[in-house]
Structures are given as structure tokens and as C-alpha cells.
Motif scaffolding. Structure first.
Motif, PDB file in Angstrom:
ATOM      1  N   PRO A  31       0.854  -1.196   0.000  1.00  0.00           N
ATOM      2  CA  PRO A  31       0.000   0.000   0.000  1.00  0.00           C
ATOM      3  C   PRO A  31       0.886   1.240   0.000  1.00  0.00           C
ATOM      4  CG  PRO A  31      -0.712  -1.574   1.678  1.00  0.00           C
ATOM      5  CD  PRO A  31       0.604  -2.066   1.145  1.00  0.00           C
ATOM      6  N   THR A  64      -4.636  -1.408  10.706  1.00  0.00           N
ATOM      7  CA  THR A  64      -4.775  -2.778  10.235  1.00  0.00           C
ATOM      8  C   THR A  64      -5.948  -3.445  10.940  1.00  0.00           C
ATOM      9  OG1 THR A  64      -2.381  -2.948   9.890  1.00  0.00           O
ATOM     10  CG2 THR A  64      -3.621  -5.009   9.987  1.00  0.00           C
ATOM     11  N   ALA A  85     -11.333  -5.796  -0.169  1.00  0.00           N
ATOM     12  CA  ALA A  85     -10.109  -5.009  -0.307  1.00  0.00           C
ATOM     13  C   ALA A  85     -10.280  -3.890  -1.336  1.00  0.00           C
ATOM     14  CB  ALA A  85      -8.945  -5.924  -0.695  1.00  0.00           C
ATOM     15  N   HIS A  88     -12.650  -1.099   0.376  1.00  0.00           N
ATOM     16  CA  HIS A  88     -12.196  -0.325   1.534  1.00  0.00           C
ATOM     17  C   HIS A  88     -10.706   0.018   1.517  1.00  0.00           C
ATOM     18  CE1 HIS A  88     -15.987  -0.840   3.795  1.00  0.00           C
ATOM     19  NE2 HIS A  88     -16.000  -2.074   3.329  1.00  0.00           N
ATOM     20  N   CYS A  89      -9.879  -0.754   0.804  1.00  0.00           N
ATOM     21  CA  CYS A  89      -8.418  -0.655   0.973  1.00  0.00           C
ATOM     22  C   CYS A  89      -7.681  -0.412  -0.333  1.00  0.00           C
ATOM     23  CB  CYS A  89      -7.885  -1.935   1.629  1.00  0.00           C
ATOM     24  SG  CYS A  89      -8.808  -2.475   3.065  1.00  0.00           S
ATOM     25  N   PHE A 103      -6.532  -6.354   6.459  1.00  0.00           N
ATOM     26  CA  PHE A 103      -6.897  -5.253   5.591  1.00  0.00           C
ATOM     27  C   PHE A 103      -6.297  -3.972   6.176  1.00  0.00           C
ATOM     28  CE2 PHE A 103     -10.277  -8.412   5.233  1.00  0.00           C
ATOM     29  CZ  PHE A 103     -10.410  -8.551   3.858  1.00  0.00           C
ATOM     30  N   VAL A 105      -5.767   0.265   6.041  1.00  0.00           N
ATOM     31  CA  VAL A 105      -6.268   1.555   5.560  1.00  0.00           C
ATOM     32  C   VAL A 105      -5.393   2.657   6.156  1.00  0.00           C
ATOM     33  CG1 VAL A 105      -8.632   0.763   5.225  1.00  0.00           C
ATOM     34  CG2 VAL A 105      -7.954   1.645   7.462  1.00  0.00           C
ATOM     35  N   LYS A 110     -11.781   5.252   8.206  1.00  0.00           N
ATOM     36  CA  LYS A 110     -12.101   4.118   7.329  1.00  0.00           C
ATOM     37  C   LYS A 110     -12.212   2.796   8.100  1.00  0.00           C
ATOM     38  CE  LYS A 110      -9.640   6.110   3.351  1.00  0.00           C
ATOM     39  NZ  LYS A 110      -8.531   5.920   2.381  1.00  0.00           N
TER      40      LYS A 110
END
Length: 381
Positions: A31, A64, A85, A88-89, A103, A105, A110
Motif C-alpha cells: 500500500p 490494520t 479489499a 475499503h483498501c 486489511f 487503511v 475508514k
């Protein structure tokens, strides 16, 4: 030089490349907040069961959300994970070594929509598809091996006992109600490709009988020297056996030296080890990898044998449930299971957990490394 003569230029490794050998480079899947702050994380906190925040030196944060997964998943479930995913991610998702799904963010606002979405998804019977938890002072997912699904030398199943035990431990997965984190693992034979040698509680599949020898086919199916060399205790030797009036090349096993590992069967299918009556489960306890409070510890055998009563393994789940409940009620804060047992004494551990002590449980193992180098930061002068 051979590479250079074939046209390969080590200074430009991607030049004229026509195939993608191996997986994509890992950092392509970070990410953006992870890629930006890699190696620059200052601290982390567990905000609530299943939710963590990592704070970077730059001030950036990554939140997380961890939820329980499984080693065996359908493509339908994996597609649903990918859908979450994407929603939201920004399409990023990762799995832990214990088969949990994480997951990530980059903003706290969020987190709640993500958690609510995960908790709202259930199977037809009402159980959670993605239960959030497994962080901090909880029981996280059980790391385990293949078992009857795939492995050729299992003494028990893997996914079956893990499912049965985690059904009993589910409340501990969803809460921070234990004195410290508690790790459970399973290996379906004593080759231990699970982490059972160093877990708080370990489930170990165990063969109790030496390999059966199919003398008629052994020399036809196997390379006998490989089968002999595979034995870690030198329990196998070459032998001539008479089958139907004809002498054939085979092997003999010195039963008292056999440790029932199944390495010979790996090399030779004519030496099967599985046995319905002889195979079962050993329970181990007290191991850990962490240096915190005390040195790392190997697990010790606390139950020498339990039967394979599929599909729910009631004897195994009852023993583990009693151990966890007793540890939860009696241990001090931050004390791992092995540290608690050593503080009260292993004799009291067996009494409190209502376990029978037999001669099979006498621990006479001595690690050679103990004498040759320090394995801990807990120095004593």
C-alpha cells in the motif's frame, strides 16, 4: 561467462527479457503508506481486538484490521476478500503466517466501516465469514500443516482438529481476556512443519507403530539405499527376505530404534506408517520464541496420547479448553503459559489442569546449544 556469451547483460537484467521468471517483486504490492514509510515505523498500538495502528516517524499512520481466515479457501471466498479489499483498501490485502487476513487503511475514519462490513458477512448457518480479532492478549489463528487433505505421512488431520479447537476458543479470539498472548499450533506428524516445538499449546500427530514392510514390492518400488539413508536413527538396514520361495532384496527395521517419523515412507511407498489404532495426538505446552520476561522455551509433552476421534476430536478439545481456562484464571498479567507453569511448578500445572503425569512425560531432552552459546537476552552474571 556463459550468461554473457548467450547475450545476457548483467548491467541490464531486464533487457530483451521475454519471460517473467518467478513471482512479481514484493514491493509492487505495498500500500502507498507502507511503501512511503518502510523501515521508518516508530511504534504500534492495539486499539481493540483485531485492530492495530502503526505510526511512522513522518506522522503517517496505517490501521490494520485482522480477521480470521483458513488455510483452505474456496475461490468464491477469495473473490469476496478481494471485493472487500477493493471497496475499503484500494485493492490491498495480506495474509499472515497464521492464515489471518489483514486489511490496511490509511485513515481512522475508514476503520469502522471496514469492521462493520466484515462483521456483517456471515455464512448461511449464521457463523462469521470474517471474524475480527486475534491481536494482543488473545488466541490468534492456529498455524497448522496439511493433515489428511494433502500430506502423505500424517498421524492426524490438520484442518479438522484446528476447526474443532477454534470453535471452543472463539471467545478468546474475539477478546483481550487472557494474561498474555497465547499461540496454538498443530503438526500432523513429528516432522513438525508446524511450529509445535515452540508454542504455548501444541497439537502433534503421532505414529506409535514402526513402518509396515511390503517385501514383495519394496525393491520394485523403491531405491533401498535412499530408504536406509532417510532414517535419522539408523533403524533400517538392508536385508534378504524370502517371498513365495524366492529371495528378494528388502529391508529390516529395528523397532526399538524407530522414532515413527515417516521419513522412510517419504522415500519408499512400500513402507507405510499410518495405522488407525496406533495413530493419534500428543499435546505439548509451554513453548515460546519471545525473549520477553524469560528465555525462549521448547514445548514439553503434557499428554502422551489422545485418539483420533473425528470429526470433532472431543478429547483433544476438552484438554486444551481446560488448560486455557486454568491459565486464564491463574496466571499473572503478561505471563505466558510456560512461564506460569514454571512459576507454580509443573507438578501444580498437572494438578490444576487435571492431567495425569506418566513416565512418558519425563523430560530428559538437553539442547547442545545450551552449552555452546547464549540463546537469550536474559543475561545472568
Amino acid at each position: 561467462m556463459a550468461f554473457i556469451s548467450s547475450g545476457y547483460n548483467p548491467k541490464k537484467p531486464m533487457e530483451d527479457r521475454i519471460t517473467d521468471i518467478g513471482p512479481r517483486k514484493y514491493d509492487e504490492f505495498y500500500p502507498p503508506v507502507i511503501a512511503k514509510n518502510k523501515g521508518q515505523w516508530q511504534y504500534h498500538e492495539v486499539l481493540k481486538p483485531g485492530v492495530l495502528v502503526h505510526v511512522a516517524k513522518s506522522g503517517d499512520k496505517v490501521f490494520t484490521v485482522r480477521c480470521g481466515g483458513a488455510r483452505l479457501m474456496s475461490t468464491t471466498l477469495i473473490r469476496e476478500i478481494c471485493e472487500i479489499a477493493e471497496k475499503h483498501c484500494d485493492g490491498y490485502v495480506r495474509w499472515t503466517t497464521r492464515n489471518n487476513i489483514e486489511f490496511m487503511v490509511d485513515s481512522e475514519d475508514k476503520v469502522k466501516p471496514l469492521v462493520d462490513d466484515l462483521e456483517s458477512r456471515k455464512f448461511g448457518a449464521g457463523s462469521f465469514k470474517f471474524p475480527v480479532g486475534g491481536t494482543g492478549t488473545s488466541i490468534t489463528n492456529i498455524v497448522h500443516t496439511q493433515g489428511w487433505v494433502h500430506c502423505h505421512t500424517p498421524a492426524t488431520d490438520a484442518s479438522g482438529p484446528v476447526k474443532a479447537v477454534m470453535d471452543e476458543m472463539f471467545d478468546y479470539f474475539k477478546s483481550h481476556s487472557l494474561p498474555a498472548k497465547l499461540r496454538i499450533s498443530l503438526a500432523c506428524c513429528l516432522n513438525m512443519c508446524g511450529a509445535v516445538h515452540c508454542s504455548d499449546i501444541a497439537i502433534l500427530g503421532y505414529h506409535r507403530k514402526p513402518p509396515m514392510l511390503d517385501h514383495e514390492y519394496l525393491d520394485k518400488m523403491c531405491e533401498i539405499p535412499l530408504a536406509i539413508a532417510a532414517c535419522p536413527t539408523a533403524a533400517i538396514k538392508p536385508s534378504k527376505i524370502e517371498v513365495g520361495g524366492v529371495k528378494v532384496n528388502s529391508v529390516a527395521v529395528k523397532n526399538e530404534r524407530c522414532m515413527f517419523c515417516g521419513n522412510c515412507y517419504t522415500m519408499c511407498p512400500a513402507m507405510p506408517l499410518a495405522d488407525k489404532e496406533g495413530d493419534g495426538i500428543v499435546i505439548m505446552a509451554g513453548g515460546k520464541v519471545s525473549n520477553r520476561i524469560s528465555a525462549p522455551k521448547f514445548s514439553k509433552v503434557v499428554v502422551a496420547f489422545l485418539p483420533n476421534n473425528a470429526p470433532r476430536w472431543p478429547e483433544t478439545t476438552d484438554v486444551i479448553k481446560k488448560m486455557v481456562e486454568t491459565y486464564s484464571a491463574d496466571a499473572r498479567k503478561y505471563e505466558r503459559l510456560g512461564e506460569w507453569a514454571e512459576r507454580i511448578g509443573w507438578e501444580r500445572f498437572f494438578e490444576k489442569c487435571e492431567l495425569d503425569f506418566t513416565h512418558h512425560l519425563i523430560d530428559d531432552f538437553r539442547d547442545p546449544a545450551y552449552y555452546t552459546w547464549r540463546q537469550t537476552s536474559q543475561f545472568k552474571f
